[in-house]
Scaffold this motif. Structure first.
Motif, PDB file in Angstrom:
ATOM      1  N   SER A   1       0.827  -1.203   0.000  1.00 21.55           N
ATOM      2  CA  SER A   1       0.000   0.000   0.000  1.00 21.55           C
ATOM      3  C   SER A   1       0.860   1.251   0.000  1.00 21.55           C
ATOM      4  CB  SER A   1      -0.924  -0.001   1.225  1.00 21.55           C
ATOM      5  OG  SER A   1      -1.592   1.230   1.336  1.00 21.55           O
TER       6      SER A   1
ATOM      7  N   THR B   1       2.292   1.894  -3.447  1.00 23.69           N
ATOM      8  CA  THR B   1       1.336   2.410  -4.432  1.00 23.69           C
ATOM      9  C   THR B   1       1.012   3.874  -4.166  1.00 23.69           C
ATOM     10  OG1 THR B   1      -0.512   1.565  -3.104  1.00 23.69           O
ATOM     11  CG2 THR B   1       0.291   0.166  -4.869  1.00 23.69           C
TER      12      THR B   1
ATOM     13  N   SER C   1       1.969   7.182  -6.633  1.00 27.17           N
ATOM     14  CA  SER C   1       0.982   8.166  -7.074  1.00 27.17           C
ATOM     15  C   SER C   1       1.449   9.579  -6.770  1.00 27.17           C
ATOM     16  CB  SER C   1      -0.365   7.899  -6.394  1.00 27.17           C
ATOM     17  OG  SER C   1      -0.913   6.669  -6.814  1.00 27.17           O
TER      18      SER C   1
ATOM     19  N   THR D   1       1.268   1.024 -10.802  1.00 31.66           N
ATOM     20  CA  THR D   1       0.146   0.435 -10.062  1.00 31.66           C
ATOM     21  C   THR D   1      -0.199  -0.942 -10.625  1.00 31.66           C
ATOM     22  OG1 THR D   1      -0.760   2.613  -9.535  1.00 31.66           O
ATOM     23  CG2 THR D   1      -2.253   0.737  -9.388  1.00 31.66           C
TER      24      THR D   1
ATOM     25  N   LEU E   1       2.515  -3.392  -9.406  1.00 31.20           N
ATOM     26  CA  LEU E   1       2.454  -3.721  -7.982  1.00 31.20           C
ATOM     27  C   LEU E   1       1.263  -4.612  -7.664  1.00 31.20           C
ATOM     28  CD1 LEU E   1       3.451  -0.296  -6.373  1.00 31.20           C
ATOM     29  CD2 LEU E   1       4.805  -2.388  -6.434  1.00 31.20           C
ATOM     30  N   VAL E   2       0.101  -4.290  -8.246  1.00 33.38           N
ATOM     31  CA  VAL E   2      -1.076  -5.116  -7.964  1.00 33.38           C
ATOM     32  C   VAL E   2      -0.904  -6.506  -8.587  1.00 33.38           C
ATOM     33  CG1 VAL E   2      -3.578  -5.312  -8.243  1.00 33.38           C
ATOM     34  CG2 VAL E   2      -2.552  -3.088  -7.766  1.00 33.38           C
TER      35      VAL E   2
ATOM     36  N   PRO F   1      -5.406  -6.027 -11.619  1.00 33.09           N
ATOM     37  CA  PRO F   1      -4.791  -4.700 -11.705  1.00 33.09           C
ATOM     38  C   PRO F   1      -5.552  -3.733 -12.615  1.00 33.09           C
ATOM     39  CG  PRO F   1      -3.114  -6.401 -11.894  1.00 33.09           C
ATOM     40  CD  PRO F   1      -4.439  -7.087 -11.963  1.00 33.09           C
TER      41      PRO F   1
ATOM     42  N   GLY G   1      -3.993   7.685  -4.944  1.00 36.81           N
ATOM     43  CA  GLY G   1      -3.131   6.931  -4.046  1.00 36.81           C
ATOM     44  C   GLY G   1      -3.880   6.390  -2.849  1.00 36.81           C
TER      45      GLY G   1
ATOM     46  N   MET H   1      -6.093   3.485  -3.876  1.00 42.39           N
ATOM     47  CA  MET H   1      -5.305   2.268  -4.014  1.00 42.39           C
ATOM     48  C   MET H   1      -4.945   1.696  -2.649  1.00 42.39           C
ATOM     49  SD  MET H   1      -5.025   1.097  -6.986  1.00 42.39           S
ATOM     50  CE  MET H   1      -3.957  -0.188  -6.349  1.00 42.39           C
ATOM     51  N   ASP H   2      -4.763   2.571  -1.673  1.00 41.17           N
ATOM     52  CA  ASP H   2      -4.480   2.139  -0.312  1.00 41.17           C
ATOM     53  C   ASP H   2      -5.576   1.197   0.172  1.00 41.17           C
ATOM     54  OD1 ASP H   2      -3.133   2.189   2.199  1.00 41.17           O
ATOM     55  OD2 ASP H   2      -4.585   3.651   2.924  1.00 41.17           O
TER      56      ASP H   2
ATOM     57  N   VAL I   1      -5.779  -2.113  -2.006  1.00 41.94           N
ATOM     58  CA  VAL I   1      -4.786  -3.128  -1.647  1.00 41.94           C
ATOM     59  C   VAL I   1      -5.220  -3.879  -0.394  1.00 41.94           C
ATOM     60  CG1 VAL I   1      -2.430  -3.449  -0.789  1.00 41.94           C
ATOM     61  CG2 VAL I   1      -2.841  -2.043  -2.806  1.00 41.94           C
TER      62      VAL I   1
END
Length: 746
Positions: free
Chosen positions: A295, A298, A302, A540, A543-544, A554, A607, A610-611, A614
């Protein structure tokens, strides 16, 4: 040797890291306390070293022209205006004129002040109000922003106030920026005083235990103080915007609380499942700890995307954001485990909710059951929820199609701010806003006839009210002042900038002024925006993918996160550009949005979305790896994270709303806009759209082509590695080794 034993021996799985952060918990916390104290000393006074500008592109034509004019014609770029009010006597009364000339001469003699001019020395009608009661003395304080502000602080008390027959007020761009900086610092302190106690109350409501509630707050304070120290160091090398401190406070509290919530919640789950302290910490770091790490990466990516923009206003948020995210994650993965080892079961101490339950029969623990039922309902009607939710979010974002971009000015300040009062009087009472026109720098030798011909041609351009000049200096340089019709930075003024730059001349020309700066800023953002968006999306996706092993998840995450921001952007235009709720929220609508704000809000809100994404995806993937049941995994993930994500979002929204109480419009827009985005993401996208879309994609959700799947098997990260919440004999054996080591140290 089992996977858990290998991990405990220092290999993978988090055992080595667990042993490192929990080996000497008291020493770890003591070192953290010392470092935090040093950060307080290092970060002290950081706001005084920050700037309140940064919207200009350093490589733009307008920036070049401004710097050249400052060197050669200081009087052409006034940044300090003395508004002289003569009252009923009028500015042409002999006594008034004599006093005004004396003030101008005195100002001209001040160290650091250049290019002093006035209505009484030039007779320019632009420097005299239409009713004849007020006139202007204009000057420029040269140098870096901080140095110029120091000069203004020194001279302001001398000139502000009554002087014989006149009353003097201070305005101008420098005075506006300086007062804005002061207001932001005051508002930030008030926001912290609002956010901290409210956050603590909410954490107590979430955890019940006052002890558990204090842990996330402690992590947040460490992150904020550490980031202030980092920013203080960065100011030694480059400019940093004072607005970045608002992001430091918001993300420092918000993300630290998110990460600590996730870690503490998982730790308490492990204790409730029967694990001992060390086993619970180890499992928590191997599972929730990895999620926190992903997290943080990501969110940091961002925010790091803002580094591609040339304006130091945006770059400052990247500096602050990257620092506070990494510090929050570091504190959550080092200090928090150390504290949990020392607390053990006492993390549940001081359960304040017992006071509310006194006299009532204890209820069966149904934690998360409601979220599980909600997820089941959504998936039963997945097409309906997916279509209706998507349509609703798109509808909320439609006002953004009418966005108009502008530049920040004095109307960012409250109507009672002294420099705002002066600028309002200049805007409403003078025929042309002094210092607000377009300046054309001419470089190269030319004859008087050529200068006159150029002035006539630019005077005839559509949208030009009048053109004045040239003012000529030695060395073959001159400048013309062009006053556009209408707003200083309106669409007409921006069009005039383009026409001036295209006008043919027998000498080199460059154009500056507020409208030119805005045009250049918009161009710089448009040029770099694809790069910033590309960085965010590509990293992103990577990472996902590393977290889930899927190529579908993703893509879903990026699209759904972007969709969650539509309400924020629609509200920004509807409220702040069009002026709805202006009276309630206490701001002045200028009819446009500052150019850099949507970029900043996108990076921050994406961001944060995405936190939460995740957090949810990691728990779904963990269960899917364990069971292979797709629908059950989605229900399980939402059941075990829905309440947590909602609580984290509400707490972060409280922090952002506290930031949004600022009297500066841009800060208000940032705080309230991101608060709305966070709540929409947690309560609509994560609760309705994600489960419905994952139901529609079914097992295809976890698909990846063979080469990528093998890549993930080798390099990817999964929370499910050796996951066992209650503790197997292997885990118990490792725990015994850790306890024996701890006992020997004691």
């Amino acid at each position: 040797m089992s996977e858990v034993k290998k991990s405990a021996a220092g290999g993978g799985g988090g055992g080595g890291w667990t042993r490192f952060v929990t080996a000497r918990p008291r020493l770890t916390l003591l070192v953290a306390l010392v470092l935090t104290a040093l950060a307080v000393l290092a970060g002290g006074g950081v706001a005084d070293r920050m700037g309140s500008g940064g919207w200009e592109d350093p490589a733009a034509e307008s920036t070049y022209a401004t710097e050249a004019l400052e060197r050669q014609f200081p009087g052409s770029q006034p940044n300090v205006l003395l508004l002289v009010d003569a009252g009923a006597a009028g500015v042409d009364a002999p006594a008034v004129a004599a006093e005004a000339r004396r003030l101008a001469e005195r100002l001209d003699a001040e160290p650091g002040v250049d290019g002093v001019g006035s209505y009484w020395s030039t007779g320019s009608p632009a420097l005299r109000s239409e009713d004849g009661r007020q006139a202007v003395i204009a000057a420029r304080i040269a140098g870096e922003e901080k140095d110029a502000a120091a000069v203004l602080d020194r001279i302001a008390p001398t000139y502000r106030g009554a002087h014989g027959p006149v009353e003097v007020s201070l305005g101008g761009g420098l005075a506006v920026r300086h007062e804005m900086q002061t207001v932001i610092q005051e508002d930030l302190l008030r926001a912290e005083l609002i956010a901290l106690p409210l956050t603590l109350v909410l954490l107590v409501m979430v955890f019940g235990s006052a002890v558990a509630a204090l842990l996330p707050l402690g992590v947040g304070i460490v992150a904020i103080l550490g980031t202030n120290a980092v920013l203080r160091g960065i100011t030694e090398f480059t400019d940093v915007s004072v607005f970045a401190q608002n992001l430091t406070t918001a993300l420092g509290l918000g993300l630290a609380i998110d990460y600590a919530l996730f870690v503490v919640r998982r730790y308490r789950e492990e204790l409730a499942a029967g694990a001992d302290t060390y086993t619970a910490v180890r499992t928590t770091l191997r599972t929730a700890g990895r999620t926190v790490l992903f997290s943080a990466l990501t969110v940091a990516v961002s925010l790091a995307a803002m580094l591609v923009f040339p304006q130091y206003f945006l770059r400052s948020f990247a500096y602050a954001g990257i620092a506070v995210v990494l510090l929050a994650a570091t504190a959550a993965l080092t200090l928090l485990p150390a504290a949990l080892v020392l607390l053990g079961d006492r993390v549940n101490a001081l359960d304040l909710r017992r006071l509310l339950r006194r006299g009532r029969a204890p209820r069966k623990d149904t934690s998360g059951a409601g979220w599980g039922r909600a997820a089941a309902l959504v998936m039963r009607r997945a097409p309906v929820f997916a279509i209706v939710t998507t349509a609703g979010l798109v509808l909320l974002g439609l006002p953004f199609l009418g966005v108009r971009f502008g530049t920040a000015d004095d109307r960012q300040l409250p109507v009672t701010a002294s420099s705002r009062v002066v600028q309002d009087q200049l805007r409403d009472g003078f025929p042309g806003n002094p210092g607000g026109g377009i300046t054309v720098l001419a470089e190269g030798t030319a004859t008087p006839a050529q200068y006159a011909d150029f002035r006539e041609r630019i005077s005839a351009l559509d949208g030009v009210g009048r053109a004045e000049g040239p003012v000529i200096a030695g060395g073959g340089s001159a400048y013309f002042t062009v006053v556009p019709e209408g707003e200083t930075v309106g669409a007409g003024a921006q069009r005039v900038v383009g026409e001036l730059r295209a006008a043919e001349a027998p000498f080199a020309t460059s154009v500056t002024g507020p409208a030119a700066v805005l045009v250049d800023s918009k161009d710089a953002i448009a040029d770099r925006l694809p790069w910033a968006a590309g960085i965010i999306v590509l990293v992103t996706l990577l990472l996902v993918f590393l977290l889930t092993g899927s190529v579908v998840v993703p893509v879903q995450a990026v699209l759904l996160n972007a969709l969650s921001l539509t309400a924020m952007f629609g509200a920004v235009v509807w409220v702040f550009q069009e002026g709805h709720l202006a009276g309630l929220l206490g701001f002045t609508s200028t009819g446009d949005i500052e150019t850099t704000l949507p970029v900043l809000m996108f990076c921050v809100a994406f961001g944060l979305s995405m936190d939460y994404g995740v957090f949810l995806l990691s728990r779904i993937k963990e269960e899917y790896d364990a069971t292979g049941d797709h629908e059950h995994s989605v229900r399980f993930g939402l059941r075990h994270t829905g309440g947590l994500i909602t609580a984290a979002a509400v707490i972060l929204a409280v922090v952002m709303v506290a930031i949004g109480t600022s009297r500066v419009t841009n800060t208000k827009m940032l705080g309230l806009g991101v608060a709305l985005a966070v709540l929409m993401d947690a309560m609509v996208v994560r609760s309705l759209l994600v489960p419905s879309v994952m139901k529609l994609t079914g097992r295809l959700t976890w698909w990846a082509p063979g080469p990528l799947r093998r890549f993930h098997d080798r390099f990817g990260i999964s929370e499910n590695e050796a996951y066992n919440p209650a503790g197997t004999p292997d885990v118990i054996e490792v725990s015994e080794e850790l306890r024996e080591a701890a006992s020997s140290r004691q």
